[in-house]
Design a protein around this motif. Structure first.
Motif, PDB file in Angstrom:
ATOM      1  N   PRO A   1       0.809  -1.230   0.000  1.00 24.81           N
ATOM      2  CA  PRO A   1       0.000   0.000   0.000  1.00 24.81           C
ATOM      3  C   PRO A   1       0.838   1.274   0.000  1.00 24.81           C
ATOM      4  O   PRO A   1       0.461   2.267  -0.624  1.00 24.81           O
ATOM      5  CB  PRO A   1      -0.818  -0.125   1.288  1.00 24.81           C
ATOM      6  CG  PRO A   1      -0.821  -1.576   1.617  1.00 24.81           C
ATOM      7  CD  PRO A   1       0.447  -2.149   1.089  1.00 24.81           C
ATOM      8  N   LEU A   2       1.992   1.249   0.680  1.00 21.41           N
ATOM      9  CA  LEU A   2       2.798   2.459   0.766  1.00 21.41           C
ATOM     10  C   LEU A   2       3.316   2.866  -0.621  1.00 21.41           C
ATOM     11  O   LEU A   2       3.281   4.042  -1.004  1.00 21.41           O
ATOM     12  CB  LEU A   2       3.978   2.198   1.716  1.00 21.41           C
ATOM     13  CG  LEU A   2       4.422   3.421   2.506  1.00 21.41           C
ATOM     14  CD1 LEU A   2       3.300   3.940   3.390  1.00 21.41           C
ATOM     15  CD2 LEU A   2       5.664   3.108   3.326  1.00 21.41           C
ATOM     16  N   ILE A   3       3.791   1.870  -1.373  1.00 21.48           N
ATOM     17  CA  ILE A   3       4.301   2.149  -2.720  1.00 21.48           C
ATOM     18  C   ILE A   3       3.163   2.579  -3.628  1.00 21.48           C
ATOM     19  O   ILE A   3       3.254   3.597  -4.332  1.00 21.48           O
ATOM     20  CB  ILE A   3       5.024   0.905  -3.285  1.00 21.48           C
ATOM     21  CG1 ILE A   3       6.258   0.602  -2.431  1.00 21.48           C
ATOM     22  CG2 ILE A   3       5.410   1.126  -4.745  1.00 21.48           C
ATOM     23  CD1 ILE A   3       7.097  -0.552  -2.935  1.00 21.48           C
ATOM     24  N   ALA A   4       2.064   1.854  -3.572  1.00 18.71           N
ATOM     25  CA  ALA A   4       0.903   2.204  -4.408  1.00 18.71           C
ATOM     26  C   ALA A   4       0.431   3.616  -4.069  1.00 18.71           C
ATOM     27  O   ALA A   4       0.136   4.417  -4.958  1.00 18.71           O
ATOM     28  CB  ALA A   4      -0.216   1.202  -4.190  1.00 18.71           C
ATOM     29  N   GLY A   5       0.411   3.930  -2.773  1.00 19.75           N
ATOM     30  CA  GLY A   5      -0.031   5.248  -2.331  1.00 19.75           C
ATOM     31  C   GLY A   5       0.851   6.352  -2.875  1.00 19.75           C
ATOM     32  O   GLY A   5       0.360   7.395  -3.327  1.00 19.75           O
ATOM     33  N   PHE A   6       2.163   6.120  -2.878  1.00 18.65           N
ATOM     34  CA  PHE A   6       3.069   7.149  -3.382  1.00 18.65           C
ATOM     35  C   PHE A   6       2.872   7.354  -4.884  1.00 18.65           C
ATOM     36  O   PHE A   6       2.925   8.481  -5.381  1.00 18.65           O
ATOM     37  CB  PHE A   6       4.522   6.769  -3.066  1.00 18.65           C
ATOM     38  CG  PHE A   6       5.492   7.874  -3.367  1.00 18.65           C
ATOM     39  CD1 PHE A   6       5.245   9.175  -2.955  1.00 18.65           C
ATOM     40  CD2 PHE A   6       6.657   7.622  -4.081  1.00 18.65           C
ATOM     41  CE1 PHE A   6       6.142  10.207  -3.234  1.00 18.65           C
ATOM     42  CE2 PHE A   6       7.554   8.646  -4.371  1.00 18.65           C
ATOM     43  CZ  PHE A   6       7.294   9.939  -3.945  1.00 18.65           C
ATOM     44  N   TYR A   7       2.598   6.285  -5.586  1.00 19.98           N
ATOM     45  CA  TYR A   7       2.333   6.413  -7.028  1.00 19.98           C
ATOM     46  C   TYR A   7       1.066   7.223  -7.278  1.00 19.98           C
ATOM     47  O   TYR A   7       1.039   8.087  -8.148  1.00 19.98           O
ATOM     48  CB  TYR A   7       2.215   5.024  -7.673  1.00 19.98           C
ATOM     49  CG  TYR A   7       3.547   4.509  -8.172  1.00 19.98           C
ATOM     50  CD1 TYR A   7       4.472   3.954  -7.297  1.00 19.98           C
ATOM     51  CD2 TYR A   7       3.885   4.604  -9.514  1.00 19.98           C
ATOM     52  CE1 TYR A   7       5.701   3.503  -7.744  1.00 19.98           C
ATOM     53  CE2 TYR A   7       5.122   4.157  -9.973  1.00 19.98           C
ATOM     54  CZ  TYR A   7       6.022   3.599  -9.085  1.00 19.98           C
ATOM     55  OH  TYR A   7       7.241   3.177  -9.529  1.00 19.98           O
ATOM     56  N   VAL A   8       0.041   6.959  -6.470  1.00 18.09           N
ATOM     57  CA  VAL A   8      -1.208   7.701  -6.653  1.00 18.09           C
ATOM     58  C   VAL A   8      -0.984   9.184  -6.341  1.00 18.09           C
ATOM     59  O   VAL A   8      -1.395  10.068  -7.092  1.00 18.09           O
ATOM     60  CB  VAL A   8      -2.339   7.113  -5.775  1.00 18.09           C
ATOM     61  CG1 VAL A   8      -3.582   7.993  -5.832  1.00 18.09           C
ATOM     62  CG2 VAL A   8      -2.666   5.693  -6.230  1.00 18.09           C
ATOM     63  N   LEU A   9      -0.260   9.453  -5.253  1.00 17.00           N
ATOM     64  CA  LEU A   9       0.023  10.847  -4.880  1.00 17.00           C
ATOM     65  C   LEU A   9       0.780  11.560  -6.006  1.00 17.00           C
ATOM     66  O   LEU A   9       0.464  12.693  -6.377  1.00 17.00           O
ATOM     67  CB  LEU A   9       0.853  10.880  -3.587  1.00 17.00           C
ATOM     68  CG  LEU A   9       1.275  12.283  -3.155  1.00 17.00           C
ATOM     69  CD1 LEU A   9       0.104  13.005  -2.498  1.00 17.00           C
ATOM     70  CD2 LEU A   9       2.463  12.252  -2.205  1.00 17.00           C
ATOM     71  N   GLY A  10       1.787  10.869  -6.548  1.00 16.05           N
ATOM     72  CA  GLY A  10       2.558  11.445  -7.657  1.00 16.05           C
ATOM     73  C   GLY A  10       1.652  11.816  -8.817  1.00 16.05           C
ATOM     74  O   GLY A  10       1.792  12.879  -9.425  1.00 16.05           O
ATOM     75  N   GLN A  11       0.680  10.965  -9.089  1.00 14.00           N
ATOM     76  CA  GLN A  11      -0.232  11.221 -10.213  1.00 14.00           C
ATOM     77  C   GLN A  11      -1.157  12.394  -9.939  1.00 14.00           C
ATOM     78  O   GLN A  11      -1.454  13.181 -10.832  1.00 14.00           O
ATOM     79  CB  GLN A  11      -1.054   9.965 -10.519  1.00 14.00           C
ATOM     80  CG  GLN A  11      -0.225   8.820 -11.054  1.00 14.00           C
ATOM     81  CD  GLN A  11       0.779   9.280 -12.069  1.00 14.00           C
ATOM     82  OE1 GLN A  11       0.430   9.977 -13.018  1.00 14.00           O
ATOM     83  NE2 GLN A  11       2.033   8.926 -11.871  1.00 14.00           N
ATOM     84  N   VAL A  12      -1.614  12.522  -8.689  1.00 14.25           N
ATOM     85  CA  VAL A  12      -2.514  13.633  -8.360  1.00 14.25           C
ATOM     86  C   VAL A  12      -1.779  14.962  -8.559  1.00 14.25           C
ATOM     87  O   VAL A  12      -2.310  15.914  -9.135  1.00 14.25           O
ATOM     88  CB  VAL A  12      -3.041  13.508  -6.911  1.00 14.25           C
ATOM     89  CG1 VAL A  12      -3.807  14.752  -6.502  1.00 14.25           C
ATOM     90  CG2 VAL A  12      -3.934  12.279  -6.772  1.00 14.25           C
ATOM     91  N   LEU A  13      -0.518  15.005  -8.125  1.00 13.79           N
ATOM     92  CA  LEU A  13       0.230  16.251  -8.286  1.00 13.79           C
ATOM     93  C   LEU A  13       0.583  16.506  -9.742  1.00 13.79           C
ATOM     94  O   LEU A  13       0.607  17.651 -10.195  1.00 13.79           O
ATOM     95  CB  LEU A  13       1.444  16.265  -7.377  1.00 13.79           C
ATOM     96  CG  LEU A  13       0.921  16.648  -5.994  1.00 13.79           C
ATOM     97  CD1 LEU A  13       1.470  15.811  -4.913  1.00 13.79           C
ATOM     98  CD2 LEU A  13       1.127  18.117  -5.744  1.00 13.79           C
ATOM     99  N   LEU A  14       0.826  15.443 -10.472  1.00 12.25           N
ATOM    100  CA  LEU A  14       1.063  15.607 -11.909  1.00 12.25           C
ATOM    101  C   LEU A  14      -0.186  16.185 -12.571  1.00 12.25           C
ATOM    102  O   LEU A  14      -0.100  17.065 -13.437  1.00 12.25           O
ATOM    103  CB  LEU A  14       1.422  14.256 -12.538  1.00 12.25           C
ATOM    104  CG  LEU A  14       1.614  14.271 -14.056  1.00 12.25           C
ATOM    105  CD1 LEU A  14       2.805  15.139 -14.427  1.00 12.25           C
ATOM    106  CD2 LEU A  14       1.806  12.861 -14.602  1.00 12.25           C
ATOM    107  N   ALA A  15      -1.345  15.727 -12.132  1.00 13.62           N
ATOM    108  CA  ALA A  15      -2.604  16.227 -12.688  1.00 13.62           C
ATOM    109  C   ALA A  15      -2.761  17.723 -12.416  1.00 13.62           C
ATOM    110  O   ALA A  15      -3.118  18.495 -13.302  1.00 13.62           O
ATOM    111  CB  ALA A  15      -3.775  15.459 -12.097  1.00 13.62           C
TER     112      ALA A  15
END
Ligand code: FES
Lengths: 251, 241
Positions: free
Chosen positions: B173-187
């Protein structure tokens, strides 16, 4: 018509001279009428200060009807106070209520050094206009009116940009202290007319170079300038300026 | 004030913006650099996403795509070269303009600058920095393979088992969470950048500019949802090991 009297608490930036250190100072203004303009309220405060033997607050003003562009105050964090399409001199005190606290500061930009209190030096704008915001005319008799037909579309684009009064609110509002709205408006107003068109690309090059030399920031398209512009000039002029400057590189 | 007297206040002598390099360093030119490199990076991201989505088609197809990409050296290196030029230019120009803009207002407002501006526009630097941090982590994870769980052995063909790497990573979950966060900021970054680049390149239309602002929002967050769907699908067990 009722004439409610208000008592306001003002925080005004005071700086004795160009090189002195400045600070925000607190004042209480009594008997403010809601029919006063913001500048009249400032006059009113100054009278109270002078009666007490204090130095009045220096601020720029001239026409007091929104056409000269002299008045320049950041009121509660927004140049000219944040009402669409008005200058500080057109801002009515009826927008405030009894007991309000108001913060009044000068335009803040490296290119606009504070001379005294709320007065800043805006000659950087003059130098940008001198660099390219003109039309070269060989002397001779004044040409006949209507000799050069201009389409309604072009005339409108030119006139919308020509509405700029050069107050500098765009710079004051911009997070980057960019002067792009002013510079682009001055260029657009000439570029859309047959008299100004021949020097179009030279003009934008010269004005952009002077703008950079004056120490203004870059445009990040926040559009804060458009939001605070008392003449509601659109960021269209900025896109136009960018396009002309890009084309100018190829010339 | 003292800082004003240090200003040269004289425009550079002729030829004005004569060379391309001088133009690229000017305030308008540096934004053109941001716009052009931004378009390139955005195109890359979109292509990257299309490849990623093959993960939904199963192990065979995803690994096939990964291997095909890996064996197409001209494409791979062409892409890498473009990124090796595009990214540093985008980042260094951003750093330069930020420094320039800070210098342009040495004294901040004592009360606050309340002039309206969209949050995504004001936080480009922050969203960009987080995306950069995410990118470095992502490279360490999949390209350099120094972090994150790794499958014990490569595939019989000698290729990396990219599919297993992806699933094993995102099951945490920690890795998946960081990927999702990265995408939100990219958006957030794209929602302003995709509109802004048109302004910088001088493309404005009374009717389509407002439309463009909405389109940038849709495209930015659309990409985010599509990218984030992969780690989320792994977490939810839709993409199976
Ligand atoms: S005093 Fe002239 S515009 Fe305000």
């Amino acid at each position: 018509m009722s004439d409610k009297k208000m008592k306001l608490k003002l925080h005004v930036y005071r700086q004795a001279s160009k090189d002195a250190a400045g600070a925000m100072k607190e004042y209480v203004v009594e008997d403010v009428s809601e029919h006063m303009s913001f500048l009249e309220m400032m006059d009113h405060l100054n009278e109270q200060l002078m009666n007490k033997g204090e130095e009045p607050i220096a601020f720029d003003h001239d026409c007091r009807e929104g056409i000269c562009g002299m008045c320049s105050m950041v009121i509660n964090g927004i140049p000219h106070g944040g009402h669409r399409g008005v200058t500080a001199c057109q801002l009515h005190m009826r927008h405030f209520k009894d007991g309000d606290e108001i913060f009044v500061e000068p335009w803040r930009a490296r290119a606009f050094p504070v001379l005294r209190d709320l007065v800043v030096d805006r000659q950087a704008f003059d130098r940008i206009v001198a660099a390219g915001g003109y039309v070269s005319i060989n002397t001779g008799g004044a040409p006949d009116a209507n000799a050069l037909p201009i389409s309604k579309k072009e005339a409108d684009l030119s006139m919308d940009a020509a509405a700029c009064i050069g107050c500098g609110a765009c710079v004051a509002a911009c997070k980057n202290a960019s002067a792009m709205l002013f510079v682009a408006a001055k260029a657009s107003h000439l570029n859309h007319l047959p008299q100004g068109e021949p020097e179009r690309y030279e003009r934008v090059k010269k004005m952009a170079a002077q703008m950079d030399a004056e120490g203004f920031g870059t445009c990040s398209n926040y559009s804060s300038c458009e939001a605070v512009c008392p003449k509601e000039i659109s960021v269209r002029v900025i896109a136009e300026f960018n396009r002309d400057l890009l084309k100018a590189q190829a010339k | 004030m003292a800082e004003a007297s240090e200003l040269r206040r004289e425009a550079a002598s002729e030829p004005l913006f004569g060379s391309l390099a001088t133009f690229a360093m000017s305030s308008v030119g540096s934004k053109v650099v941001m716009a052009v490199t931004g378009i390139g990076l955005w195109l890359f991201i979109t292509a990257h996403l299309a490849g990623n989505l093959t993960a939904f088609l199963g192990r065979e197809i995803f690994n096939g795509y990964a291997a095909a990409l890996h064996h197409n050296q001209p494409l791979l290196w062409g892409m890498r070269l473009a990124l090796l030029i595009g990214f540093p230019l985008h980042i260094l120009t951003a750093a330069r303009t930020v420094a320039l803009n800070r210098a342009a207002r040495p004294v901040e407002y004592a009360w606050a600058n309340k002039s309206p501006a969209r949050a995504a526009a004001k936080t480009m630097m922050l969203s960009g920095a987080v995306v950069l941090a995410f990118l470095l982590y992502h490279l360490a994870h999949f390209t350099w393979r120094v972090t994150g769980p790794m499958p014990a052995a490569p595939l019989p063909s000698g290729d990396w088992d990219a599919y297993s790497m992806l699933v094993m990573g995102f099951q945490r979950p920690l890795i998946a969470g960081f990927y999702v966060l990265g995408q939100v900021l990219l958006a957030a970054h794209l929602s302003h950048g995709l509109y802004s680049m048109f302004q910088h390149l001088g493309l404005w239309g009374r009717r389509w500019t407002p439309w463009l602002q909405s389109a940038a929002l849709v495209v930015g967050y659309g990409l985010c949802i599509a990218f984030a769907s992969i780690p989320l699908a792994v977490l939810l067990g839709i993409i199976k090991p």
